[in-house]
Design a protein around this motif. Structure first.
Motif, PDB file in Angstrom:
ATOM      1  N   ASN A   1       0.861  -1.170   0.000  1.00 45.76           N
ATOM      2  CA  ASN A   1       0.000   0.000   0.000  1.00 45.76           C
ATOM      3  C   ASN A   1       0.908   1.235   0.000  1.00 45.76           C
ATOM      4  OD1 ASN A   1      -1.692   2.186   0.750  1.00 45.76           O
ATOM      5  ND2 ASN A   1      -3.178   0.739   1.601  1.00 45.76           N
ATOM      6  N   THR A   2       1.114   1.825  -1.181  1.00 47.98           N
ATOM      7  CA  THR A   2       2.052   2.950  -1.288  1.00 47.98           C
ATOM      8  C   THR A   2       1.552   4.172  -0.520  1.00 47.98           C
ATOM      9  OG1 THR A   2       1.027   3.586  -3.388  1.00 47.98           O
ATOM     10  CG2 THR A   2       2.971   2.172  -3.498  1.00 47.98           C
ATOM     11  N   LYS A   3       0.231   4.291  -0.390  1.00 45.70           N
ATOM     12  CA  LYS A   3      -0.319   5.419   0.365  1.00 45.70           C
ATOM     13  C   LYS A   3       0.098   5.325   1.835  1.00 45.70           C
ATOM     14  CE  LYS A   3      -4.705   7.691   1.524  1.00 45.70           C
ATOM     15  NZ  LYS A   3      -6.198   7.633   1.366  1.00 45.70           N
ATOM     16  N   LEU A   4       0.032   4.109   2.407  1.00 43.90           N
ATOM     17  CA  LEU A   4       0.433   3.929   3.800  1.00 43.90           C
ATOM     18  C   LEU A   4       1.934   4.128   3.967  1.00 43.90           C
ATOM     19  CD1 LEU A   4      -1.714   0.871   5.001  1.00 43.90           C
ATOM     20  CD2 LEU A   4      -2.043   3.302   5.519  1.00 43.90           C
ATOM     21  N   ILE A   5       2.715   3.688   3.001  1.00 36.50           N
ATOM     22  CA  ILE A   5       4.167   3.876   3.080  1.00 36.50           C
ATOM     23  C   ILE A   5       4.514   5.356   3.102  1.00 36.50           C
ATOM     24  CG2 ILE A   5       6.326   3.580   1.804  1.00 36.50           C
ATOM     25  CD1 ILE A   5       5.301   0.816   1.000  1.00 36.50           C
ATOM     26  N   ARG A   6       3.870   6.133   2.221  1.00 37.22           N
ATOM     27  CA  ARG A   6       4.117   7.586   2.225  1.00 37.22           C
ATOM     28  C   ARG A   6       3.678   8.208   3.552  1.00 37.22           C
ATOM     29  NH1 ARG A   6       2.540   7.214  -3.334  1.00 37.22           N
ATOM     30  NH2 ARG A   6       0.364   7.632  -2.762  1.00 37.22           N
ATOM     31  N   LYS A   7       2.570   7.713   4.092  1.00 41.62           N
ATOM     32  CA  LYS A   7       2.021   8.282   5.331  1.00 41.62           C
ATOM     33  C   LYS A   7       2.912   7.998   6.536  1.00 41.62           C
ATOM     34  CE  LYS A   7      -2.144   7.998   8.242  1.00 41.62           C
ATOM     35  NZ  LYS A   7      -3.510   7.409   8.324  1.00 41.62           N
ATOM     36  N   TYR A   8       3.427   6.775   6.616  1.00 45.42           N
ATOM     37  CA  TYR A   8       4.137   6.361   7.828  1.00 45.42           C
ATOM     38  C   TYR A   8       5.657   6.367   7.693  1.00 45.42           C
ATOM     39  CZ  TYR A   8      -0.314   4.994   9.894  1.00 45.42           C
ATOM     40  OH  TYR A   8      -1.591   5.008  10.423  1.00 45.42           O
ATOM     41  N   ASN A   9       6.181   6.747   6.543  1.00 45.11           N
ATOM     42  CA  ASN A   9       7.634   6.796   6.384  1.00 45.11           C
ATOM     43  C   ASN A   9       8.171   8.090   6.991  1.00 45.11           C
ATOM     44  OD1 ASN A   9      10.159   5.899   5.645  1.00 45.11           O
ATOM     45  ND2 ASN A   9      10.050   6.790   3.591  1.00 45.11           N
ATOM     46  N   VAL A  10       8.226   8.102   8.296  1.00 46.73           N
ATOM     47  CA  VAL A  10       8.654   9.277   9.057  1.00 46.73           C
ATOM     48  C   VAL A  10       9.849   8.883   9.924  1.00 46.73           C
ATOM     49  CG1 VAL A  10       6.321  10.245   9.097  1.00 46.73           C
ATOM     50  CG2 VAL A  10       7.058   8.712  10.947  1.00 46.73           C
ATOM     51  N   PRO A  11      10.622   9.863  10.411  1.00 53.76           N
ATOM     52  CA  PRO A  11      11.747   9.507  11.279  1.00 53.76           C
ATOM     53  C   PRO A  11      11.270   8.811  12.547  1.00 53.76           C
ATOM     54  CG  PRO A  11      11.972  11.759  10.459  1.00 53.76           C
ATOM     55  CD  PRO A  11      10.595  11.301  10.083  1.00 53.76           C
ATOM     56  N   GLY A  12      11.950   7.732  12.918  1.00 51.80           N
ATOM     57  CA  GLY A  12      11.585   7.000  14.124  1.00 51.80           C
ATOM     58  C   GLY A  12      12.699   6.079  14.583  1.00 51.80           C
ATOM     59  N   PRO A  13      12.735   5.734  15.876  1.00 47.83           N
ATOM     60  CA  PRO A  13      13.807   4.883  16.424  1.00 47.83           C
ATOM     61  C   PRO A  13      13.709   3.441  15.925  1.00 47.83           C
ATOM     62  CG  PRO A  13      12.638   6.105  18.167  1.00 47.83           C
ATOM     63  CD  PRO A  13      11.819   6.219  16.926  1.00 47.83           C
ATOM     64  N   ARG A  14      14.811   2.719  16.071  1.00 49.85           N
ATOM     65  CA  ARG A  14      14.837   1.282  15.773  1.00 49.85           C
ATOM     66  C   ARG A  14      14.520   0.437  17.002  1.00 49.85           C
ATOM     67  NH1 ARG A  14      17.672  -0.417  10.897  1.00 49.85           N
ATOM     68  NH2 ARG A  14      18.221   1.415   9.676  1.00 49.85           N
ATOM     69  N   TYR A  15      14.462   1.076  18.154  1.00 49.05           N
ATOM     70  CA  TYR A  15      14.081   0.443  19.412  1.00 49.05           C
ATOM     71  C   TYR A  15      14.949  -0.758  19.778  1.00 49.05           C
ATOM     72  CZ  TYR A  15      10.289   3.734  19.473  1.00 49.05           C
ATOM     73  OH  TYR A  15       9.578   4.911  19.485  1.00 49.05           O
ATOM     74  N   THR A  16      16.260  -0.535  19.736  1.00 52.31           N
ATOM     75  CA  THR A  16      17.163  -1.487  20.368  1.00 52.31           C
ATOM     76  C   THR A  16      17.246  -1.205  21.867  1.00 52.31           C
ATOM     77  OG1 THR A  16      18.996  -0.046  19.735  1.00 52.31           O
ATOM     78  CG2 THR A  16      18.566  -1.953  18.332  1.00 52.31           C
ATOM     79  N   SER A  17      16.595  -0.142  22.310  1.00 53.09           N
ATOM     80  CA  SER A  17      16.462   0.156  23.737  1.00 53.09           C
ATOM     81  C   SER A  17      15.235   1.040  23.924  1.00 53.09           C
ATOM     82  CB  SER A  17      17.693   0.899  24.269  1.00 53.09           C
ATOM     83  OG  SER A  17      17.691   2.251  23.808  1.00 53.09           O
ATOM     84  N   TYR A  18      14.762   1.100  25.166  1.00 57.51           N
ATOM     85  CA  TYR A  18      13.798   2.122  25.545  1.00 57.51           C
ATOM     86  C   TYR A  18      14.137   2.555  26.971  1.00 57.51           C
ATOM     87  CZ  TYR A  18       9.889   4.989  26.661  1.00 57.51           C
ATOM     88  OH  TYR A  18       9.145   6.084  27.022  1.00 57.51           O
ATOM     89  N   PRO A  19      14.232   3.861  27.230  1.00 57.36           N
ATOM     90  CA  PRO A  19      14.150   4.963  26.284  1.00 57.36           C
ATOM     91  C   PRO A  19      15.315   4.940  25.286  1.00 57.36           C
ATOM     92  CG  PRO A  19      13.883   5.747  28.547  1.00 57.36           C
ATOM     93  CD  PRO A  19      14.380   4.347  28.627  1.00 57.36           C
ATOM     94  N   THR A  20      15.066   5.536  24.113  1.00 55.93           N
ATOM     95  CA  THR A  20      16.125   5.640  23.120  1.00 55.93           C
ATOM     96  C   THR A  20      17.126   6.719  23.554  1.00 55.93           C
ATOM     97  OG1 THR A  20      14.731   7.149  21.843  1.00 55.93           O
ATOM     98  CG2 THR A  20      14.666   4.820  21.247  1.00 55.93           C
ATOM     99  N   VAL A  21      18.335   6.607  23.042  1.00 54.04           N
ATOM    100  CA  VAL A  21      19.448   7.434  23.533  1.00 54.04           C
ATOM    101  C   VAL A  21      19.145   8.941  23.545  1.00 54.04           C
ATOM    102  CG1 VAL A  21      21.863   8.055  23.165  1.00 54.04           C
ATOM    103  CG2 VAL A  21      21.145   5.669  22.914  1.00 54.04           C
TER     104      VAL A  21
END
Length: 451
Positions: free
Chosen positions: A3-23
């Motif tokens: 769904n290219t519409k969802l990819i455009r919508k949700y392709n935003v900067p975000g952590p990879r969550y190798t930890s929480y809280p993130t650095v």
């Protein structure tokens, strides 16, 4: 079909969550090295029978790969090896001096940088020095990262004799144009040679790291890379999304033009193509960006619901205490995080003065621990059942509403389940649980894009 519409919508900067809280959201002002020591002692004693994990950062590389975001030192001088190992062993001694019992080691991972930059004799000196005053858990697991161009058969045999059974090779891509752009020239023959040596010697798990979203990658180049990977049939494959973060200080990600990078849905299409080809060759998807054969322990850990995620990515086992040794290494006592000095000079100076070389960290609050557990569940099991603190869950539920309406998440009571369609957006789903991110709404660049 994506769904290219969802990819455009949700392709935003975000952590990879190798930890929480993130650095970026660590509360460094309320953290001290004394806090780190006390929380480490607590987790060390509580889980002594489970052992500890050691991550040892070996930062040297002979050349700079322009896709890399790791902390490294570029040099062709190998006289840096012995002084660095001596400093790491001194740091390890500082930990042994305050830990109340002889450390029992369950995991060692050599990361970098390029661990195989070091000679076999110096790697042997390092590992023997680590183990000299420690015990080994019965089911210990040792792993290292190898560069296909400089990993020798002697490297593999020496580390095997020291107890290593897992090796990960940084392949990235086989296309010559892509390799030139990222300054990582390594022909297929080099990878095949070290891969075959590993299996011949007896390594039980061989991993290949691939990256999608690199400059000049196309469907044809990805298809060629994965055909070659399937030909060798490694036990595990990490198929990482290229994290484009050129604004980070000291990062080498400026060796190519932005227009050379595949965009949004084009980039995701490369992953979907790769995933389809892995499935056809008998691999199973593990969490996010990972694949394994059913015979591999990573797949077995997923099936047994024992899959874990930490600063090293997905692992088949977990310990409560992870000690990071070496410049820039990050440690985790479960109750707190601590990061070593990033500059070699500062790291060495602190150790020589008899201090743990920690320069920042974070003490996890009760809320942090609760959210950490839920984010870990989402990343490893694609579901979680939220316990405690009803108002907090209501806030999370509100932030999940749009993801629910888009069919990416299902909520039943306090159980949150990622749908099949939602797996490509698992980082976005975790962001709804991330209260520090939601409360701060950072305007500056902190993370790579999620898709």
């Amino acid at each position: 079909m994506m769904n290219t519409k969802l990819i455009r919508k949700y392709n935003v900067p975000g952590p990879r969550y190798t930890s929480y809280p993130t650095v970026p959201f660590w509360n460094e002002q309320e953290f001290t090295t004394t806090d780190w020591e006390s929380t480490l002692i607590s987790s060390f004693v509580e889980s002594y029978a489970d052992g500890i994990s050691l991550y040892i950062h070996l930062p040297f590389c002979e050349s700079l790969c322009t896709f890399c975001g790791c902390h490294k030192q570029i040099t062709k001088r190998h006289d840096v090896e012995v002084p660095y190992i001596q400093t790491v062993l001194k740091e390890w001694q500082l930990y042994q001096d305050f830990l109340p019992l002889t450390p029992m080691i369950r995991e060692i991972h050599l990361g970098g940088g390029t661990p195989t930059f070091f000679s076999t004799s110096n790697l042997e000196r390092l590992i023997n020095g680590i183990l000299e005053k420690a015990e080994l858990a019965e089911d210990y697991q040792f792993s290292f990262e190898g560069h296909p161009n400089n990993t020798s058969k002697e490297h593999l045999q020496t580390l095997y004799d020291l107890g290593f059974r897992r090796v990960s090779y940084g392949v990235q891509d086989y296309d010559p144009q892509v390799q030139f752009a990222i300054n990582r020239i390594q022909p297929f023959e080099n990878v095949k040679r070290v891969h075959d040596w590993s299996q011949e010697i007896g390594y039980t798990s061989v991993n290949h790291d691939l990256v999608f979203g690199l400059p000049h990658q196309t469907r044809e180049s990805i298809e060629n890379t994965i055909e070659k990977t399937n030909e060798l049939r490694p036990d595990r494959i990490a198929f990482y999304s290229y994290a484009h973060v050129p604004w980070m200080k000291g990062n080498g990600q400026r060796g190519f033009d932005e227009k050379d990078l595949p965009k949004d849905h084009e980039k995701r299409a490369l992953y979907e193509l790769g995933k389809h080809m892995f499935f056809e060759n008998g691999y199973r998807e593990i969490g996010m960006d990972h694949f394994a054969l059913p015979s591999d322990s990573l797949y077995q850990a997923m099936k047994a619901r024992d899959l874990h995620r930490n600063f090293m990515g997905y692992t088949s086992g977990s310990t409560k205490a992870l000690i990071g040794l070496g410049m820039s290494a990050i440690s985790d006592s479960w109750y707190s995080f601590a990061q070593n000095e990033k500059k070699l000079k500062d790291y060495r100076q602190q150790v020589e003065e008899g201090n743990l070389p920690v320069f920042r960290g974070h003490l996890l609050s009760t809320e942090d621990l609760l959210l950490r557990e839920n984010i870990l569940n989402i990343m490893c099991r694609f579901e979680t059942e939220f316990e405690g603190d009803y108002p907090l869950f209501e806030m999370i539920k509100e932030d999940l509403e749009e993801l629910v309406s888009d069919g990416l998440v299902h909520i039943n009571g306090r159980k949150v389940t990622v749908t099949k369609e939602g797996i490509p957006f698992v980082r976005n789903i975790c962001m709804a649980f991330d209260r520090k991110l939601q409360e701060s709404k950072p305007r500056e660049n902190l993370f790579s894009k999620t898709v």
